[in-house]
Enzyme design. Sequence first.
Site, PDB file in Angstrom:
ATOM      1  N   GLY A  59     -26.974 -62.928 -43.875  1.00  0.00           N
ATOM      2  CA  GLY A  59     -26.259 -63.699 -43.069  1.00  0.00           C
ATOM      3  C   GLY A  59     -24.871 -64.042 -43.952  1.00  0.00           C
ATOM      4  O   GLY A  59     -24.623 -63.545 -45.246  1.00  0.00           O
ATOM      5  N   ASP A 110     -15.005 -68.049 -37.686  1.00  0.00           N
ATOM      6  CA  ASP A 110     -16.399 -68.116 -38.273  1.00  0.00           C
ATOM      7  C   ASP A 110     -16.853 -69.337 -39.111  1.00  0.00           C
ATOM      8  O   ASP A 110     -17.690 -69.838 -39.548  1.00  0.00           O
ATOM      9  CB  ASP A 110     -16.629 -67.140 -39.611  1.00  0.00           C
ATOM     10  CG  ASP A 110     -16.832 -65.578 -38.990  1.00  0.00           C
ATOM     11  OD1 ASP A 110     -16.943 -65.372 -37.740  1.00  0.00           O
ATOM     12  OD2 ASP A 110     -17.144 -64.611 -39.623  1.00  0.00           O
ATOM     13  N   HIS A 165     -19.323 -41.785 -10.442  1.00  0.00           N
ATOM     14  CA  HIS A 165     -20.535 -40.872 -10.883  1.00  0.00           C
ATOM     15  C   HIS A 165     -19.764 -39.747 -11.567  1.00  0.00           C
ATOM     16  O   HIS A 165     -18.672 -39.189 -11.111  1.00  0.00           O
ATOM     17  CB  HIS A 165     -21.007 -40.425  -9.515  1.00  0.00           C
ATOM     18  CG  HIS A 165     -22.230 -39.475  -9.714  1.00  0.00           C
ATOM     19  ND1 HIS A 165     -23.305 -39.746 -10.483  1.00  0.00           N
ATOM     20  CD2 HIS A 165     -22.136 -38.422  -9.676  1.00  0.00           C
ATOM     21  CE1 HIS A 165     -24.170 -38.603 -10.529  1.00  0.00           C
ATOM     22  NE2 HIS A 165     -23.298 -37.736 -10.134  1.00  0.00           N
TER      23      HIS A 165
END
Length: 469
Positions: free
Chosen positions: A275, A316, A448
Amino acid sequence: MSDERFDVVVIGSGPGGYVAAIRAAQNGLKTACVEVYKTLGGTCLNVGCIPSKALLHTSEIYEAAQTEFPAFGIKTEGLQLDLQAMMANKDKAVTELTGGVAFLFKKNKIEHIVGKGSINGPGSVSVALADGGSRTLEAKNIIIATGSDVTSLPGIEIDGKRIVSSTGALVLDKVPGHMVVIGGGAIGLEMGSVWLRLGSRVTVLEYLDAVLPGMDGEVRKSFGRMLKKQGMEIKTGARVIGVKTTKAGATVTYETVQNETAESIKCDIVLMAVGRKPYTDGLGLEEVGIEVDEAGRIVVGDGFETNVSGIYAIGDVIKGPMLAHKAEDEGIALADNLAGLTGYVNHDVIPSVVYTMPEVAAVGKTEEELKEAGTAYNVGKFPFTANSRAKTNRQTEGFVKIIADAKTDKVLGVHMVGSDAGNMIAEAVLAMEFGASAEDIALTCHAHPTHTEAVKEAAMAVFAKPIHM
Ligand code: FAD
Ligand code: NAD
Protein backbone atom coordinates in the site's frame (compact mmCIF):
# COMPACT_ATOMS: atom_id res chain seq x y z
CA MET A 1 -1.46 41.81 -9.94
CA SER A 2 2.19 41.32 -8.95
CA ASP A 3 4.17 38.37 -10.27
CA GLU A 4 3.80 36.57 -6.96
CA ARG A 5 -0.01 36.81 -6.77
CA PHE A 6 -2.10 34.00 -8.22
CA ASP A 7 -5.74 33.00 -8.34
CA VAL A 8 -4.70 29.38 -7.83
CA VAL A 9 -1.50 27.82 -6.50
CA VAL A 10 -1.40 24.04 -6.89
CA ILE A 11 1.10 22.08 -4.78
CA GLY A 12 2.06 18.88 -6.60
CA SER A 13 1.98 18.11 -10.32
CA GLY A 14 0.62 14.54 -10.43
CA PRO A 15 -2.56 13.73 -12.39
CA GLY A 16 -4.57 15.60 -9.75
CA GLY A 17 -2.39 18.71 -9.62
CA TYR A 18 -1.39 19.16 -13.25
CA VAL A 19 -4.92 18.58 -14.53
CA ALA A 20 -6.35 21.01 -11.94
CA ALA A 21 -3.75 23.60 -13.00
CA ILE A 22 -4.57 23.22 -16.70
CA ARG A 23 -8.32 23.44 -16.16
CA ALA A 24 -7.91 26.44 -13.82
CA ALA A 25 -5.83 28.22 -16.48
CA GLN A 26 -8.34 27.25 -19.19
CA ASN A 27 -10.99 28.86 -16.97
CA GLY A 28 -9.00 32.12 -17.04
CA LEU A 29 -7.47 31.86 -13.56
CA LYS A 30 -3.85 32.91 -13.05
CA THR A 31 -2.23 29.65 -11.98
CA ALA A 32 1.09 28.37 -10.63
CA CYS A 33 2.06 24.77 -9.89
CA VAL A 34 4.75 24.02 -7.32
CA GLU A 35 6.50 20.68 -7.84
CA VAL A 36 9.50 19.43 -5.93
CA TYR A 37 10.80 17.47 -8.94
CA LYS A 38 12.07 18.99 -12.18
CA THR A 39 9.75 16.85 -14.26
CA LEU A 40 5.98 17.21 -14.07
CA GLY A 41 3.42 14.39 -13.82
CA GLY A 42 3.95 13.14 -10.27
CA THR A 43 3.97 9.51 -9.24
CA CYS A 44 1.80 8.43 -12.15
CA LEU A 45 3.96 9.65 -15.02
CA ASN A 46 7.39 9.33 -13.41
CA VAL A 47 7.34 6.19 -11.25
CA GLY A 48 3.82 4.77 -11.43
CA CYS A 49 1.19 4.16 -14.10
CA ILE A 50 3.28 5.00 -17.15
CA PRO A 51 6.63 3.25 -16.54
CA SER A 52 4.85 0.19 -15.11
CA LYS A 53 2.57 -0.04 -18.15
CA ALA A 54 5.57 0.32 -20.47
CA LEU A 55 7.24 -2.68 -18.79
CA LEU A 56 3.99 -4.63 -18.67
CA HIS A 57 3.49 -4.13 -22.40
CA THR A 58 7.01 -5.05 -23.46
CA SER A 59 7.30 -8.00 -21.11
CA GLU A 60 3.94 -9.24 -22.42
CA ILE A 61 5.19 -9.13 -26.01
CA TYR A 62 8.39 -10.88 -24.98
CA GLU A 63 6.49 -13.68 -23.30
CA ALA A 64 4.00 -13.97 -26.14
CA ALA A 65 6.88 -14.24 -28.60
CA GLN A 66 8.12 -17.29 -26.69
CA THR A 67 4.87 -19.00 -25.83
CA GLU A 68 2.19 -17.81 -28.28
CA PHE A 69 3.83 -16.73 -31.55
CA PRO A 70 4.55 -20.28 -32.81
CA ALA A 71 0.84 -21.19 -32.64
CA PHE A 72 0.08 -18.18 -34.85
CA GLY A 73 2.67 -19.31 -37.42
CA ILE A 74 5.39 -16.85 -36.42
CA LYS A 75 8.86 -18.30 -35.88
CA THR A 76 11.03 -16.65 -33.28
CA GLU A 77 14.46 -18.22 -33.49
CA GLY A 78 17.19 -16.41 -31.60
CA LEU A 79 14.78 -14.44 -29.45
CA GLN A 80 16.65 -12.51 -26.77
CA LEU A 81 15.86 -10.14 -23.96
CA ASP A 82 17.67 -6.79 -24.10
CA LEU A 83 16.73 -5.46 -20.66
CA GLN A 84 18.63 -2.22 -21.13
CA ALA A 85 16.74 -1.43 -24.32
CA MET A 86 13.46 -2.36 -22.62
CA MET A 87 14.27 0.08 -19.80
CA ALA A 88 15.30 2.76 -22.30
CA ASN A 89 11.96 2.38 -24.07
CA LYS A 90 10.18 2.82 -20.73
CA ASP A 91 12.27 5.92 -19.94
CA LYS A 92 11.45 7.35 -23.36
CA ALA A 93 7.71 6.98 -22.67
CA VAL A 94 8.17 8.79 -19.35
CA THR A 95 10.22 11.59 -20.94
CA GLU A 96 7.73 12.08 -23.75
CA LEU A 97 4.72 12.21 -21.44
CA THR A 98 6.26 14.40 -18.72
CA GLY A 99 7.49 16.69 -21.54
CA GLY A 100 3.93 16.73 -22.85
CA VAL A 101 2.70 18.11 -19.53
CA ALA A 102 5.44 20.78 -19.61
CA PHE A 103 4.25 21.73 -23.12
CA LEU A 104 0.65 22.01 -21.89
CA PHE A 105 1.79 24.20 -18.97
CA LYS A 106 3.52 26.61 -21.40
CA LYS A 107 0.54 26.59 -23.74
CA ASN A 108 -1.80 27.48 -20.87
CA LYS A 109 0.65 30.00 -19.32
CA ILE A 110 0.91 28.09 -16.04
CA GLU A 111 4.01 28.93 -14.05
CA HIS A 112 5.92 25.78 -13.05
CA ILE A 113 7.85 26.52 -9.87
CA VAL A 114 10.43 23.84 -9.04
CA GLY A 115 10.70 23.48 -5.27
CA LYS A 116 9.07 22.24 -2.10
CA GLY A 117 5.88 24.06 -1.17
CA SER A 118 4.58 24.67 2.32
CA ILE A 119 1.46 26.50 3.43
CA ASN A 120 1.85 29.52 5.71
CA GLY A 121 -1.89 29.99 6.13
CA PRO A 122 -4.89 30.80 3.94
CA GLY A 123 -3.67 32.65 0.84
CA SER A 124 0.08 32.12 1.28
CA VAL A 125 2.50 29.43 0.08
CA SER A 126 6.28 29.41 0.59
CA VAL A 127 8.51 27.56 -1.83
CA ALA A 128 12.01 26.36 -0.97
CA LEU A 129 13.34 26.53 -4.53
CA ALA A 130 15.23 23.51 -5.86
CA ASP A 131 17.97 25.86 -7.13
CA GLY A 132 18.30 27.57 -3.76
CA GLY A 133 16.48 30.52 -2.25
CA SER A 134 12.77 30.81 -1.67
CA ARG A 135 9.64 32.51 -2.91
CA THR A 136 6.40 33.43 -1.21
CA LEU A 137 3.31 33.19 -3.36
CA GLU A 138 0.01 34.87 -2.64
CA ALA A 139 -2.90 32.67 -3.68
CA LYS A 140 -6.63 33.26 -3.55
CA ASN A 141 -6.99 29.48 -3.60
CA ILE A 142 -4.50 26.78 -2.62
CA ILE A 143 -4.87 23.22 -3.93
CA ILE A 144 -2.97 20.47 -2.14
CA ALA A 145 -2.29 17.68 -4.63
CA THR A 146 0.78 16.15 -3.03
CA GLY A 147 -0.29 12.56 -3.65
CA SER A 148 1.11 9.53 -1.90
CA ASP A 149 4.39 7.84 -1.14
CA VAL A 150 5.68 4.29 -0.76
CA THR A 151 5.25 2.64 2.58
CA SER A 152 6.74 -0.39 4.33
CA LEU A 153 5.99 -2.76 7.19
CA PRO A 154 7.19 -1.97 10.73
CA GLY A 155 10.88 -2.81 11.14
CA ILE A 156 11.49 -3.40 7.42
CA GLU A 157 13.52 -0.75 5.67
CA ILE A 158 13.30 -0.37 1.90
CA ASP A 159 17.03 -0.20 1.12
CA GLY A 160 16.64 0.07 -2.66
CA LYS A 161 19.03 -2.88 -3.13
CA ARG A 162 17.61 -6.13 -1.75
CA ILE A 163 14.31 -4.65 -0.61
CA VAL A 164 12.75 -2.40 -3.22
CA SER A 165 9.51 -0.46 -3.55
CA SER A 166 7.63 -0.19 -6.85
CA THR A 167 10.06 2.58 -7.81
CA GLY A 168 13.04 0.21 -7.38
CA ALA A 169 11.22 -2.60 -9.18
CA LEU A 170 10.96 -0.35 -12.25
CA VAL A 171 14.74 0.02 -12.58
CA LEU A 172 16.29 -3.36 -11.73
CA ASP A 173 19.39 -3.81 -13.87
CA LYS A 174 19.12 -7.57 -14.10
CA VAL A 175 16.38 -10.16 -13.93
CA PRO A 176 16.28 -11.45 -10.33
CA GLY A 177 16.55 -15.20 -9.86
CA HIS A 178 13.80 -15.19 -7.24
CA MET A 179 11.63 -12.20 -6.32
CA VAL A 180 9.37 -12.29 -3.27
CA VAL A 181 6.52 -9.82 -3.49
CA ILE A 182 4.95 -8.71 -0.22
CA GLY A 183 1.32 -7.82 -0.95
CA GLY A 184 -1.03 -9.15 -3.62
CA GLY A 185 -2.52 -5.79 -4.61
CA ALA A 186 -2.24 -4.00 -7.95
CA ILE A 187 1.46 -3.12 -7.56
CA GLY A 188 2.50 -6.59 -6.42
CA LEU A 189 0.67 -8.38 -9.22
CA GLU A 190 1.60 -5.93 -12.00
CA MET A 191 5.30 -5.70 -11.13
CA GLY A 192 5.37 -9.40 -10.19
CA SER A 193 3.95 -10.19 -13.66
CA VAL A 194 6.66 -8.09 -15.35
CA TRP A 195 9.54 -9.94 -13.69
CA LEU A 196 7.85 -13.35 -13.98
CA ARG A 197 7.57 -12.83 -17.75
CA LEU A 198 11.19 -11.75 -17.95
CA GLY A 199 12.29 -14.99 -16.29
CA SER A 200 12.22 -14.55 -12.50
CA ARG A 201 10.69 -17.01 -10.12
CA VAL A 202 8.05 -14.88 -8.36
CA THR A 203 6.42 -15.64 -5.01
CA VAL A 204 3.63 -13.39 -3.76
CA LEU A 205 2.87 -13.36 -0.03
CA GLU A 206 -0.59 -11.99 0.68
CA TYR A 207 -2.09 -11.59 4.13
CA LEU A 208 -5.72 -11.96 3.07
CA ASP A 209 -7.41 -15.10 1.70
CA ALA A 210 -7.16 -13.94 -1.93
CA VAL A 211 -5.30 -11.38 -4.04
CA LEU A 212 -6.71 -7.96 -5.05
CA PRO A 213 -8.53 -6.82 -1.92
CA GLY A 214 -11.70 -4.84 -2.60
CA MET A 215 -12.45 -6.59 -5.88
CA ASP A 216 -15.38 -9.01 -6.35
CA GLY A 217 -14.74 -12.30 -4.54
CA GLU A 218 -15.31 -14.49 -7.59
CA VAL A 219 -12.91 -12.38 -9.64
CA ARG A 220 -10.26 -12.52 -6.91
CA LYS A 221 -10.41 -16.31 -6.64
CA SER A 222 -10.43 -17.11 -10.35
CA PHE A 223 -7.80 -14.49 -11.18
CA GLY A 224 -5.52 -15.91 -8.49
CA ARG A 225 -5.84 -19.32 -10.17
CA MET A 226 -4.95 -17.81 -13.56
CA LEU A 227 -1.79 -16.23 -12.16
CA LYS A 228 -0.79 -19.54 -10.57
CA LYS A 229 -1.23 -21.23 -13.95
CA GLN A 230 1.20 -18.68 -15.37
CA GLY A 231 3.76 -19.82 -12.82
CA MET A 232 3.35 -17.13 -10.19
CA GLU A 233 3.55 -18.69 -6.74
CA ILE A 234 0.90 -17.16 -4.49
CA LYS A 235 0.67 -17.82 -0.80
CA THR A 236 -2.47 -16.33 0.72
CA GLY A 237 -3.10 -16.07 4.45
CA ALA A 238 0.60 -15.22 4.82
CA ARG A 239 1.42 -12.22 6.99
CA VAL A 240 4.98 -11.03 6.53
CA ILE A 241 6.62 -10.15 9.83
CA GLY A 242 10.24 -9.55 8.88
CA VAL A 243 12.95 -9.48 6.24
CA LYS A 244 16.67 -10.10 6.83
CA THR A 245 19.13 -9.13 4.14
CA THR A 246 22.65 -10.36 3.49
CA LYS A 247 25.12 -9.68 0.70
CA ALA A 248 23.83 -12.75 -1.10
CA GLY A 249 20.10 -12.18 -0.76
CA ALA A 250 17.20 -11.84 1.61
CA THR A 251 15.07 -14.04 3.87
CA VAL A 252 11.43 -13.15 4.26
CA THR A 253 9.60 -14.45 7.32
CA TYR A 254 5.84 -14.75 7.44
CA GLU A 255 3.18 -16.12 9.73
CA THR A 256 0.49 -18.33 8.30
CA VAL A 257 -2.85 -16.93 9.34
CA GLN A 258 -4.40 -20.40 9.61
CA ASN A 259 -2.11 -22.00 12.17
CA GLU A 260 0.10 -19.04 13.13
CA THR A 261 3.33 -20.86 12.38
CA ALA A 262 6.34 -18.88 11.18
CA GLU A 263 7.86 -19.82 7.83
CA SER A 264 10.55 -18.24 5.73
CA ILE A 265 11.64 -17.95 2.11
CA LYS A 266 15.04 -17.09 0.70
CA CYS A 267 15.19 -14.86 -2.37
CA ASP A 268 17.28 -12.36 -4.30
CA ILE A 269 14.96 -9.36 -4.30
CA VAL A 270 12.01 -8.39 -2.12
CA LEU A 271 9.34 -6.10 -3.54
CA MET A 272 7.45 -4.27 -0.82
CA ALA A 273 3.92 -3.63 -2.11
CA VAL A 274 1.70 -3.25 0.96
CA GLY A 275 0.00 0.00 0.00
CA ARG A 276 0.88 3.69 -0.15
CA LYS A 277 0.51 6.51 2.37
CA PRO A 278 -0.71 10.08 1.82
CA TYR A 279 2.24 12.43 1.33
CA THR A 280 1.99 15.55 3.51
CA ASP A 281 5.54 15.90 4.90
CA GLY A 282 6.65 19.50 5.38
CA LEU A 283 3.38 20.95 4.06
CA GLY A 284 2.64 22.81 7.30
CA LEU A 285 -0.73 21.10 7.89
CA GLU A 286 -0.39 21.09 11.67
CA GLU A 287 0.75 24.71 11.86
CA VAL A 288 -2.18 25.84 9.72
CA GLY A 289 -4.63 23.52 11.53
CA ILE A 290 -5.69 21.45 8.52
CA GLU A 291 -7.56 18.34 9.66
CA VAL A 292 -6.31 14.86 8.73
CA ASP A 293 -7.96 11.48 9.45
CA GLU A 294 -6.53 8.43 11.24
CA ALA A 295 -4.80 7.31 8.02
CA GLY A 296 -3.11 10.71 7.56
CA ARG A 297 -5.41 11.73 4.68
CA ILE A 298 -6.52 15.34 4.44
CA VAL A 299 -10.20 15.64 5.32
CA VAL A 300 -12.27 17.55 2.76
CA GLY A 301 -15.94 18.39 2.34
CA ASP A 302 -18.06 17.89 -0.78
CA GLY A 303 -16.32 20.70 -2.70
CA PHE A 304 -12.82 19.40 -1.79
CA GLU A 305 -12.35 22.25 0.70
CA THR A 306 -10.44 21.48 3.89
CA ASN A 307 -11.55 22.83 7.24
CA VAL A 308 -9.45 25.95 6.44
CA SER A 309 -11.21 28.29 4.03
CA GLY A 310 -9.55 28.70 0.62
CA ILE A 311 -7.39 25.57 1.01
CA TYR A 312 -8.49 22.50 -0.96
CA ALA A 313 -7.14 18.97 -1.46
CA ILE A 314 -7.57 16.32 -4.18
CA GLY A 315 -6.14 12.98 -5.33
CA ASP A 316 -4.24 10.36 -3.34
CA VAL A 317 -3.82 12.72 -0.38
CA ILE A 318 -7.57 12.55 0.39
CA LYS A 319 -9.91 9.58 0.91
CA GLY A 320 -10.96 7.24 -1.89
CA PRO A 321 -9.12 4.90 -4.24
CA MET A 322 -5.55 5.90 -5.04
CA LEU A 323 -6.06 6.09 -8.79
CA ALA A 324 -4.85 8.58 -11.38
CA HIS A 325 -8.22 9.06 -13.10
CA LYS A 326 -9.92 9.71 -9.75
CA ALA A 327 -7.30 12.40 -9.01
CA GLU A 328 -7.74 13.92 -12.50
CA ASP A 329 -11.52 14.11 -12.26
CA GLU A 330 -11.28 15.73 -8.83
CA GLY A 331 -8.81 18.26 -10.26
CA ILE A 332 -11.16 19.22 -13.09
CA ALA A 333 -14.21 19.44 -10.81
CA LEU A 334 -12.37 21.62 -8.28
CA ALA A 335 -10.89 23.95 -10.92
CA ASP A 336 -14.37 24.40 -12.39
CA ASN A 337 -15.86 25.14 -8.96
CA LEU A 338 -13.15 27.74 -8.32
CA ALA A 339 -14.09 29.48 -11.58
CA GLY A 340 -17.75 29.62 -10.56
CA LEU A 341 -18.76 26.68 -12.75
CA THR A 342 -20.24 23.41 -11.49
CA GLY A 343 -17.66 20.66 -11.03
CA TYR A 344 -18.76 17.15 -10.20
CA VAL A 345 -17.24 13.73 -9.54
CA ASN A 346 -19.43 10.65 -9.12
CA HIS A 347 -17.33 8.72 -6.64
CA ASP A 348 -19.69 5.71 -6.87
CA VAL A 349 -18.69 5.09 -10.47
CA ILE A 350 -14.89 5.06 -10.58
CA PRO A 351 -13.39 2.21 -12.57
CA SER A 352 -10.43 0.22 -11.40
CA VAL A 353 -8.12 -1.74 -13.70
CA VAL A 354 -5.21 -4.08 -13.03
CA TYR A 355 -3.02 -4.28 -16.14
CA THR A 356 -1.89 -7.89 -15.87
CA MET A 357 -2.63 -10.51 -18.54
CA PRO A 358 -5.53 -11.10 -18.44
CA GLU A 359 -6.55 -7.67 -17.19
CA VAL A 360 -8.93 -7.22 -14.29
CA ALA A 361 -11.44 -4.37 -14.40
CA ALA A 362 -14.31 -3.34 -12.19
CA VAL A 363 -16.79 -0.60 -11.46
CA GLY A 364 -19.53 -0.32 -8.85
CA LYS A 365 -20.54 -2.76 -6.17
CA THR A 366 -19.22 -6.27 -5.58
CA GLU A 367 -21.49 -9.17 -4.67
CA GLU A 368 -20.02 -9.12 -1.17
CA GLU A 369 -20.91 -5.44 -0.69
CA LEU A 370 -24.47 -5.97 -1.91
CA LYS A 371 -24.95 -9.00 0.37
CA GLU A 372 -23.74 -6.98 3.32
CA ALA A 373 -26.11 -4.14 2.46
CA GLY A 374 -29.01 -6.60 2.08
CA THR A 375 -29.67 -5.55 -1.53
CA ALA A 376 -31.40 -8.15 -3.71
CA TYR A 377 -29.62 -8.57 -7.04
CA ASN A 378 -29.36 -10.71 -10.15
CA VAL A 379 -26.11 -11.79 -11.78
CA GLY A 380 -25.36 -12.37 -15.46
CA LYS A 381 -22.07 -13.93 -16.53
CA PHE A 382 -20.47 -14.67 -19.86
CA PRO A 383 -17.11 -16.42 -20.39
CA PHE A 384 -14.56 -15.38 -23.03
CA THR A 385 -14.34 -19.03 -24.12
CA ALA A 386 -17.66 -18.35 -25.88
CA ASN A 387 -16.64 -14.99 -27.41
CA SER A 388 -15.59 -15.29 -31.07
CA ARG A 389 -12.90 -12.58 -31.05
CA ALA A 390 -11.30 -13.91 -27.87
CA LYS A 391 -11.31 -17.40 -29.37
CA THR A 392 -9.73 -16.17 -32.60
CA ASN A 393 -7.04 -14.30 -30.66
CA ARG A 394 -6.49 -17.35 -28.42
CA GLN A 395 -7.18 -15.21 -25.32
CA THR A 396 -10.14 -17.03 -23.84
CA GLU A 397 -9.38 -16.72 -20.14
CA GLY A 398 -11.86 -14.83 -18.00
CA PHE A 399 -15.43 -13.61 -18.01
CA VAL A 400 -17.73 -10.61 -17.73
CA LYS A 401 -20.04 -10.43 -14.73
CA ILE A 402 -22.85 -7.93 -14.45
CA ILE A 403 -24.78 -7.42 -11.24
CA ALA A 404 -28.15 -5.67 -11.46
CA ASP A 405 -30.81 -4.70 -8.95
CA ALA A 406 -33.37 -7.53 -8.63
CA LYS A 407 -36.33 -5.16 -8.70
CA THR A 408 -35.31 -2.42 -11.13
CA ASP A 409 -32.63 -4.20 -13.25
CA LYS A 410 -30.39 -1.11 -12.75
CA VAL A 411 -26.73 -2.08 -13.12
CA LEU A 412 -25.02 -1.97 -9.73
CA GLY A 413 -21.61 -3.43 -10.58
CA VAL A 414 -19.59 -4.82 -13.47
CA HIS A 415 -16.56 -7.04 -13.00
CA MET A 416 -14.33 -8.47 -15.70
CA VAL A 417 -11.26 -10.61 -16.15
CA GLY A 418 -10.06 -10.71 -19.74
CA SER A 419 -7.37 -9.67 -22.16
CA ASP A 420 -9.02 -6.35 -23.06
CA ALA A 421 -10.95 -5.72 -19.83
CA GLY A 422 -9.23 -2.36 -19.17
CA ASN A 423 -10.75 -0.88 -22.32
CA MET A 424 -14.03 -2.74 -22.07
CA ILE A 425 -14.89 -1.41 -18.61
CA ALA A 426 -15.46 2.07 -20.13
CA GLU A 427 -18.79 0.93 -21.55
CA ALA A 428 -19.91 -0.29 -18.13
CA VAL A 429 -18.82 2.98 -16.50
CA LEU A 430 -20.82 5.02 -19.01
CA ALA A 431 -23.83 2.74 -18.61
CA MET A 432 -23.75 3.13 -14.84
CA GLU A 433 -23.21 6.90 -15.08
CA PHE A 434 -26.44 7.10 -17.07
CA GLY A 435 -28.27 4.73 -14.71
CA ALA A 436 -28.65 1.99 -17.35
CA SER A 437 -30.40 -1.30 -16.73
CA ALA A 438 -28.90 -4.64 -17.78
CA GLU A 439 -31.61 -4.70 -20.46
CA ASP A 440 -30.36 -1.33 -21.82
CA ILE A 441 -26.91 -2.86 -22.35
CA ALA A 442 -28.39 -6.04 -23.85
CA LEU A 443 -30.45 -4.00 -26.32
CA THR A 444 -27.44 -1.92 -27.38
CA CYS A 445 -25.82 -3.07 -30.63
CA HIS A 446 -22.20 -4.21 -30.12
CA ALA A 447 -19.79 -4.60 -33.05
CA HIS A 448 -18.85 -8.10 -34.16
CA PRO A 449 -16.35 -9.64 -33.69
CA THR A 450 -15.23 -7.80 -30.56
CA HIS A 451 -14.59 -8.71 -26.95
CA THR A 452 -17.34 -6.21 -26.03
CA GLU A 453 -19.97 -8.66 -27.23
CA ALA A 454 -19.25 -10.52 -23.99
CA VAL A 455 -20.63 -7.48 -22.12
CA LYS A 456 -23.85 -7.61 -24.13
CA GLU A 457 -24.16 -11.35 -23.54
CA ALA A 458 -23.50 -11.01 -19.79
CA ALA A 459 -26.23 -8.33 -19.70
CA MET A 460 -28.61 -10.73 -21.49
CA ALA A 461 -27.73 -13.37 -18.92
CA VAL A 462 -28.97 -11.11 -16.11
CA PHE A 463 -32.62 -11.41 -17.16
CA ALA A 464 -32.75 -13.93 -20.03
CA LYS A 465 -30.39 -16.30 -21.83
CA PRO A 466 -27.24 -15.30 -23.69
CA ILE A 467 -27.17 -16.42 -27.33
CA HIS A 468 -23.75 -18.07 -27.55
CA MET A 469 -23.93 -20.28 -24.50
P1 FAD B 1 0.96 12.10 -7.26
O1 FAD B 1 0.92 11.55 -8.62
O2 FAD B 1 1.58 11.29 -6.19
O3 FAD B 1 1.71 13.49 -7.38
C1 FAD B 1 2.01 14.28 -6.27
C2 FAD B 1 3.17 15.19 -6.62
O4 FAD B 1 3.31 16.13 -5.58
C3 FAD B 1 4.51 14.48 -6.71
O5 FAD B 1 5.12 14.78 -7.94
C4 FAD B 1 5.32 15.04 -5.55
O6 FAD B 1 6.70 15.18 -5.87
C5 FAD B 1 4.68 16.40 -5.37
N1 FAD B 1 4.83 16.96 -4.04
C6 FAD B 1 4.57 16.35 -2.85
N2 FAD B 1 4.76 17.21 -1.83
C7 FAD B 1 5.16 18.38 -2.39
C8 FAD B 1 5.50 19.65 -1.86
N3 FAD B 1 5.43 19.89 -0.55
N4 FAD B 1 5.88 20.60 -2.72
C9 FAD B 1 5.93 20.38 -4.06
N5 FAD B 1 5.61 19.20 -4.62
C10 FAD B 1 5.22 18.22 -3.78
N6 FAD B 1 -3.19 4.60 -10.94
C11 FAD B 1 -4.00 4.35 -11.99
O7 FAD B 1 -5.09 4.93 -12.07
N7 FAD B 1 -3.63 3.48 -12.99
C12 FAD B 1 -2.44 2.83 -12.94
O8 FAD B 1 -2.13 2.06 -13.86
C13 FAD B 1 -1.58 3.06 -11.85
N8 FAD B 1 -0.38 2.43 -11.77
C14 FAD B 1 0.45 2.70 -10.74
C15 FAD B 1 1.67 2.03 -10.67
C16 FAD B 1 2.54 2.28 -9.63
C17 FAD B 1 3.86 1.56 -9.59
C18 FAD B 1 2.19 3.23 -8.63
C19 FAD B 1 3.14 3.55 -7.51
C20 FAD B 1 0.98 3.90 -8.67
C21 FAD B 1 0.09 3.63 -9.72
N9 FAD B 1 -1.15 4.25 -9.81
C22 FAD B 1 -1.99 3.98 -10.85
C23 FAD B 1 -1.60 5.22 -8.79
C24 FAD B 1 -1.39 6.67 -9.32
O9 FAD B 1 -0.03 6.85 -9.62
C25 FAD B 1 -1.84 7.69 -8.28
O10 FAD B 1 -3.18 7.42 -7.91
C26 FAD B 1 -1.76 9.09 -8.84
O11 FAD B 1 -0.46 9.41 -9.24
C27 FAD B 1 -2.22 10.11 -7.79
O12 FAD B 1 -2.14 11.39 -8.32
P2 FAD B 1 -1.93 12.66 -7.38
O13 FAD B 1 -1.94 13.83 -8.30
O14 FAD B 1 -2.89 12.64 -6.28
O15 FAD B 1 -0.49 12.49 -6.73
P1 NAD C 1 -2.85 -2.43 -2.06
O1 NAD C 1 -3.41 -1.82 -0.84
O2 NAD C 1 -3.69 -2.50 -3.27
O3 NAD C 1 -2.34 -3.91 -1.76
C1 NAD C 1 -1.51 -4.17 -0.67
C2 NAD C 1 -1.67 -5.63 -0.27
O4 NAD C 1 -0.69 -5.93 0.72
C3 NAD C 1 -3.04 -5.96 0.32
O5 NAD C 1 -3.61 -7.03 -0.39
C4 NAD C 1 -2.72 -6.32 1.77
O6 NAD C 1 -3.61 -7.31 2.29
C5 NAD C 1 -1.29 -6.83 1.65
N1 NAD C 1 -0.53 -6.78 2.91
C6 NAD C 1 -0.49 -5.79 3.82
N2 NAD C 1 0.32 -6.11 4.86
C7 NAD C 1 0.80 -7.35 4.60
C8 NAD C 1 1.69 -8.23 5.27
N3 NAD C 1 2.25 -7.93 6.46
N4 NAD C 1 1.99 -9.44 4.69
C9 NAD C 1 1.42 -9.79 3.52
N5 NAD C 1 0.57 -8.99 2.84
C10 NAD C 1 0.27 -7.78 3.35
O7 NAD C 1 -1.51 -1.59 -2.36
P2 NAD C 1 -0.46 -1.61 -3.57
O8 NAD C 1 -0.62 -2.79 -4.43
O9 NAD C 1 0.86 -1.39 -2.90
O10 NAD C 1 -0.86 -0.32 -4.37
C11 NAD C 1 -0.84 0.98 -3.76
C12 NAD C 1 -1.83 1.89 -4.43
O11 NAD C 1 -1.43 2.15 -5.78
C13 NAD C 1 -3.20 1.26 -4.51
O12 NAD C 1 -4.11 2.12 -3.86
C14 NAD C 1 -3.52 1.12 -5.96
O13 NAD C 1 -4.83 1.57 -6.25
C15 NAD C 1 -2.51 2.02 -6.66
N6 NAD C 1 -2.11 1.34 -7.90
C16 NAD C 1 -3.03 1.19 -8.88
C17 NAD C 1 -2.69 0.52 -10.03
C18 NAD C 1 -3.71 0.37 -11.10
O14 NAD C 1 -4.70 1.11 -11.07
N7 NAD C 1 -3.51 -0.51 -12.07
C19 NAD C 1 -1.44 -0.04 -10.19
C20 NAD C 1 -0.53 0.09 -9.16
C21 NAD C 1 -0.88 0.79 -8.02
